[in-house]
Design a protein around this motif. Structure first.
Motif, PDB file in Angstrom:
ATOM      1  N   ARG A  82      72.224  29.710  69.083  1.00 56.74           N
ATOM      2  CA  ARG A  82      72.951  28.590  68.478  1.00 56.74           C
ATOM      3  C   ARG A  82      73.414  27.634  69.567  1.00 56.74           C
ATOM      4  NH1 ARG A  82      75.798  28.287  63.503  1.00 56.74           N
ATOM      5  NH2 ARG A  82      76.029  26.047  63.107  1.00 56.74           N
ATOM      6  N   MET A 112      69.875  25.986  58.623  1.00 61.09           N
ATOM      7  CA  MET A 112      70.290  27.364  58.891  1.00 61.09           C
ATOM      8  C   MET A 112      69.300  28.365  58.304  1.00 61.09           C
ATOM      9  SD  MET A 112      74.477  27.456  58.714  1.00 61.09           S
ATOM     10  CE  MET A 112      74.758  26.506  57.219  1.00 61.09           C
ATOM     11  N   LEU A 133      73.724  34.047  60.632  1.00 64.40           N
ATOM     12  CA  LEU A 133      73.265  33.526  61.922  1.00 64.40           C
ATOM     13  C   LEU A 133      73.927  34.256  63.080  1.00 64.40           C
ATOM     14  CD1 LEU A 133      73.145  29.700  61.208  1.00 64.40           C
ATOM     15  CD2 LEU A 133      71.225  31.079  62.024  1.00 64.40           C
TER      16      LEU A 133
END
Length: 399
Positions: A128, A21, A121
Motif C-alpha cells: 500500500r 481495492m 488489504l
C-alpha cells in the motif's frame, strides 16, 4: 506486507476506491506482485447494491462473509409507473426466487464496504502506498509512475487505472472518451421508516426519472431520487423533517413516516465511455472506463466484472508465457469487456430516456415492454437473469 521494488513489481493499481481495492486484492490473490497507489477512501454515506455475480466475485476473494452481516438482501424489485401520463405501464414485480436465487443482490453502506476492503488489504500481500500518482509514463517494456513524496519512480509491467472519471492514468495511455449529459440531477440519502421494506426495492417511474428506495438493514432504506435539477435543488433546500415528509409523499407512504439518517448529496447526471479499456500497458476499470446514471444498480457491479475479466486476461497471459502488460493480454481484456459495457450503457441510457420522452409511441412501447415483462414468464426470467449478470459475457482470451 512486502515492500515492493521497481524491478520486481508486476502490477500497480492507481486509485483506491472500492474498484481499485478489489482489483488489487484479486490480482494479488492470483499471484501477481501488486502495489495499490492512492490515499484511503474518504467517508461515503452512500450505498451500493451488490448483485449476485458481484457477491460471487467477493466470495472467491474470501471477503463476502465479512460483508454479508452488514448488507440487506434484495429479494424483490417492484416497478411502479407514476408518470401520470395517458399511457402507463402496469405495476411489475420481479422475484429472485423465480430464477432460483435467494436474492438478486445485497445493499450495503459504502462506509461498511470500504472498511471490510481496508481490513482485507491490511491482511494481504498487497503493498500500500497512500499517496497520489504525480506522473505516469508508459513505455514499450513497462510503465514508470512518479509518486507524491517518493524520490524514485515505481516501474511496473501493467498499470491498472482506477482513478475515476477524470483519470490521469487514462490520459497517459492516450485513451479518448465520449461524454454526454442528461437534463437531470440525482439526490441520494438514507432514511429510517416505520414499516418494514420486506427486502423489496421499489422504483417509482416519474416523468423526470426514477425515484427508488432500496432496502438497508432493519427498517431503513437508501434513496436515489432522479429528477429535474430545479426539483432536486428544492428538495435539497428543505429542512430534514420537511424533506422526510416529501420522500414519504412521493413513496405513497408505503413505508410509513420517515426520518432522514444521513446528509443529502446531489450531483448532475452524466455519462462517459472510454473508446477502449486498454492501451499502452494501461488497463481501465470502473469509472475510469465507464460512467452512467445510478439506475438499475449497475455501476460497481459492472466495475467488478471489469476486475474479474482483467484477472482472467493476466492469468491467461502468464500461463501462455506472455507479457501481462503486452498487446495480446490487453487486447484480450478489451475484447472481453466490450459487449458487457456497451449493452449496460445502452440499456441504462435507453430506460432513462424513455422516461423523459413525451412522444406517445415511445411511451406505448415502454408500457408494452413492462406489461410483457410482468405477464410473460420466460421473458421476465430472462430480464432478471440478464439484470444480475449478462449471459453472453465472454472470457478474456489471449492470442
Amino acid at each position: 506486507m512486502n515492500q515492493a521494488t521497481a524491478d520486481r513489481t508486476e502490477i500497480a493499481v492507481v486509485g483506491s476506491g472500492p474498484s481499485g481495492m478489489i482489483a488489487a486484492l484479486l490480482l494479488s490473490r492470483r499471484g501477481f506482485s501488486t502495489v495499490l497507489v492512492g490515499p484511503r477512501a474518504k467517508a461515503d454515506p452512500r450505498t451500493t447494491a451488490l448483485l449476485d455475480a458481484s457477491v460471487a466475485i467477493l466470495g472467491d476473494l474470501g471477503i463476502w462473509e465479512d460483508i454479508a452481516p452488514l448488507a440487506a438482501p434484495l429479494r424483490q424489485m417492484r416497478l411502479i409507473d407514476d408518470t401520470g401520463r395517458l399511457v402507463r405501464a402496469p405495476e411489475t414485480l420481479f422475484d429472485s426466487a423465480e430464477i432460483d436465487l435467494d436474492a438478486f443482490g445485497y445493499n450495503v453502506l459504502n462506509n461498511d464496504l470500504n472498511s471490510v476492503l481496508e481490513k482485507a488489504l491490511a491482511a494481504s500481500s498487497v503493498t500500500r502506498i497512500e499517496a497520489l500518482a504525480d506522473a505516469i509514463r508508459p513505455g514499450d517494456d513497462g510503465v514508470e509512475i512518479d509518486i507524491e513524496g517518493r524520490a524514485t519512480p515505481l516501474r511496473v509491467q501493467l498499470l491498472v487505472a482506477s482513478d475515476g472519471r477524470s483519470s490521469r492514468a487514462r490520459d497517459a495511455a492516450g485513451i479518448a472518451v465520449q461524454r454526454w449529459s442528461y437534463p437531470q440531477s440525482a439526490l441520494v440519502a438514507n432514511l429510517s421508516h416505520q414499516r418494514p421494506h420486506d427486502d423489496t426495492s421499489t422504483e417509482f417511474h416519474t416523468p423526470h426519472g426514477p425515484f427508488t428506495l432500496v432496502p438497508l438493514k432493519g427498517n431503513r432504506s437508501s434513496l436515489v431520487w432522479v429528477g429535474e435539477p430545479k426539483e432536486i435543488v428544492a428538495m435539497q433546500a428543505l429542512d430534514d423533517a420537511a424533506f422526510a415528509r416529501e420522500v414519504e409523499r412521493h413513496a405513497k407512504s408505503i413505508l410509513g413516516p420517515m426520518t432522514l439518517e444521513s446528509g443529502r448529496q446531489v450531483f448532475p447526471l452524466s455519462g462517459m465511455k472510454a473508446k477502449t479499456v486498454a492501451a499502452n500497458r494501461i488497463a481501465l476499470v470502473g469509472e475510469t472506463a465507464h460512467v452512467f446514471p445510478p439506475i438499475g444498480a449497475q455501476g460497481l457491479n459492472l466495475s467488478l466484472r471489469d476486475v474479474a475479466d482483467l484477472g482472467d486476461a493476466c492469468e491467461r497471459a502468464r500461463s501462455n508465457g506472455q507479457d501481462i502488460g503486452g498487446g495480446a493480454a490487453l487486447s484480450a481484456y478489451a475484447a472481453a469487456r466490450r459487449g458487457d459495457i456497451d449493452t449496460r450503457i445502452f440499456g441504462v441510457d435507453t430506460l432513462n430516456r424513455t422516461l423523459l420522452a413525451d412522444f406517445l409511441p415511445i411511451q406505448m412501447v415502454r408500457g408494452l415492454g413492462l406489461y410483457l415483462a410482468g405477464r410473460v414468464g420466460p421473458l421476465r426470467r430472462l430480464l432478471m437473469r440478464e439484470g444480475v449478470a449478462p449471459s453472453f459475457r465472454g472470457r478474456a482470451r489471449s492470442a
